[in-house]
Motif scaffolding. Structure first.
Motif, mmCIF file in Angstrom:
data_model
loop_
_atom_site.group_PDB
_atom_site.id
_atom_site.type_symbol
_atom_site.label_atom_id
_atom_site.label_comp_id
_atom_site.label_asym_id
_atom_site.label_seq_id
_atom_site.Cartn_x
_atom_site.Cartn_y
_atom_site.Cartn_z
ATOM 1 N N ALA A 151 6.668 -21.601 18.262
ATOM 2 C CA ALA A 151 5.617 -22.782 19.512
ATOM 3 C C ALA A 151 5.647 -22.361 20.563
ATOM 4 C CB ALA A 151 6.322 -24.544 19.007
ATOM 5 N N LEU A 152 7.435 -21.652 21.262
ATOM 6 C CA LEU A 152 7.204 -21.228 22.335
ATOM 7 C C LEU A 152 5.855 -20.358 22.673
ATOM 8 C CD1 LEU A 152 9.156 -21.232 25.080
ATOM 9 C CD2 LEU A 152 9.900 -18.871 23.842
ATOM 10 N N GLY A 153 5.377 -19.121 21.776
ATOM 11 C CA GLY A 153 4.104 -19.087 21.826
ATOM 12 C C GLY A 153 2.590 -19.364 22.257
ATOM 13 N N GLN A 154 2.985 -20.497 21.218
ATOM 14 C CA GLN A 154 1.739 -21.507 21.675
ATOM 15 C C GLN A 154 1.524 -21.623 23.073
ATOM 16 O OE1 GLN A 154 2.593 -23.850 17.960
ATOM 17 N NE2 GLN A 154 1.114 -22.746 16.657
ATOM 18 N N ALA A 155 2.701 -22.489 23.476
ATOM 19 C CA ALA A 155 2.786 -23.137 24.559
ATOM 20 C C ALA A 155 2.788 -22.117 25.987
ATOM 21 C CB ALA A 155 4.281 -23.235 24.761
ATOM 22 N N LEU A 156 2.663 -20.859 25.278
ATOM 23 C CA LEU A 156 2.304 -19.934 26.571
ATOM 24 C C LEU A 156 1.084 -20.007 26.553
ATOM 25 C CD1 LEU A 156 5.343 -16.681 26.155
ATOM 26 C CD2 LEU A 156 4.828 -17.749 28.591
ATOM 27 N N VAL A 157 0.699 -19.978 25.697
ATOM 28 C CA VAL A 157 -1.350 -19.856 25.741
ATOM 29 C C VAL A 157 -1.484 -20.738 26.220
ATOM 30 C CG1 VAL A 157 -3.123 -19.889 24.475
ATOM 31 C CG2 VAL A 157 -1.108 -18.443 23.720
ATOM 32 N N GLN A 158 -1.058 -22.544 26.003
ATOM 33 C CA GLN A 158 -1.240 -23.528 26.839
ATOM 34 C C GLN A 158 -1.573 -23.575 27.944
ATOM 35 O OE1 GLN A 158 0.328 -27.743 25.930
ATOM 36 N NE2 GLN A 158 -1.159 -27.150 24.281
#
Length: 195
Positions: A73-80
């Motif tokens: 989830a943190l990786g996905q948040a960084l991308v966003q």
């Protein structure tokens, strides 16, 4: 507006992550795994990324799903939050000393996930926390954040210090990579035309 909110719900975990890349390192992390919360706090504080994490996981089994899914989830948040990545520095590196330990991190926000882990822990546990989960977290973060991430233990014998130095070195490298570069002038940091 370099902010993101991600929710990830599975049969094993319920995770919500909020980040602000232009924060001051404020944090409010509650995963039910005390040592992991401490590491996430370090990640936020030393990257200057404001971070709020809430996780409910199947801790009656073990901490694995909670830690790994938080990394996802943190990786996905960084991308966003990074959007098209125009004007950022893109690369980051940091060698961090903590008592007996030195851990170095080099990373590239390349959208090409690759993970190198040369940071073995001398013990299987830090308190009740499985030390192998440090690797699992960073593997998930790199994969879902599109990060080429290299973490190397130069030396160290205390597992707590090694884990904490890993989180702090990644934090400082990430801080460098996500920062706007005033010389880039909003240009994409790549000759490919896309990241």
């Amino acid at each position: 507006m370099r902010k993101a909110t991600i929710s990830r719900n599975t049969a094993e975990t319920e995770i919500s992550v909020e980040i602000d890349l232009d924060g001051t390192g404020q944090y409010d992390n509650k995963t039910g795994v005390g040592f992991f919360d401490h590491m996430l706090d370090q990640l936020a504080r030393h990257s200057l990324i404001d971070m709020t994490v809430r996780a409910k996981g199947d801790l009656h089994i073990d901490d694995h799903h909670t830690v790994e899914d938080t990394g996802i989830a943190l990786g996905q948040a960084l991308v966003q939050a990074l959007g098209d990545k125009r004007g950022i520095r893109r690369y980051g590196h940091f060698a961090l000393a903590m008592d007996d330990t030195q851990v170095s991190c080099a990373l590239d926000l390349s959208a090409r996930p690759f993970f190198v882990w040369n940071c073995d822990m001398p013990t299987a546990k830090i308190g009740t926390f499985d030390t192998e989960l440090v690797r699992e977290f960073f593997q998930a973060l790199a994969t879902h954040g599109g990060i080429t991430l290299h973490i190397d233990r130069v030396h160290g014998f205390n597992s707590h210090h090694i884990a904490e130095a890993a989180f702090k070195s990644v934090a400082r490298a990430l801080r460098m990579a996500v920062e706007p570069d005033p010389r880039m002038g909003g240009v994409l940091p790549s000759t490919k035309g896309a990241l």
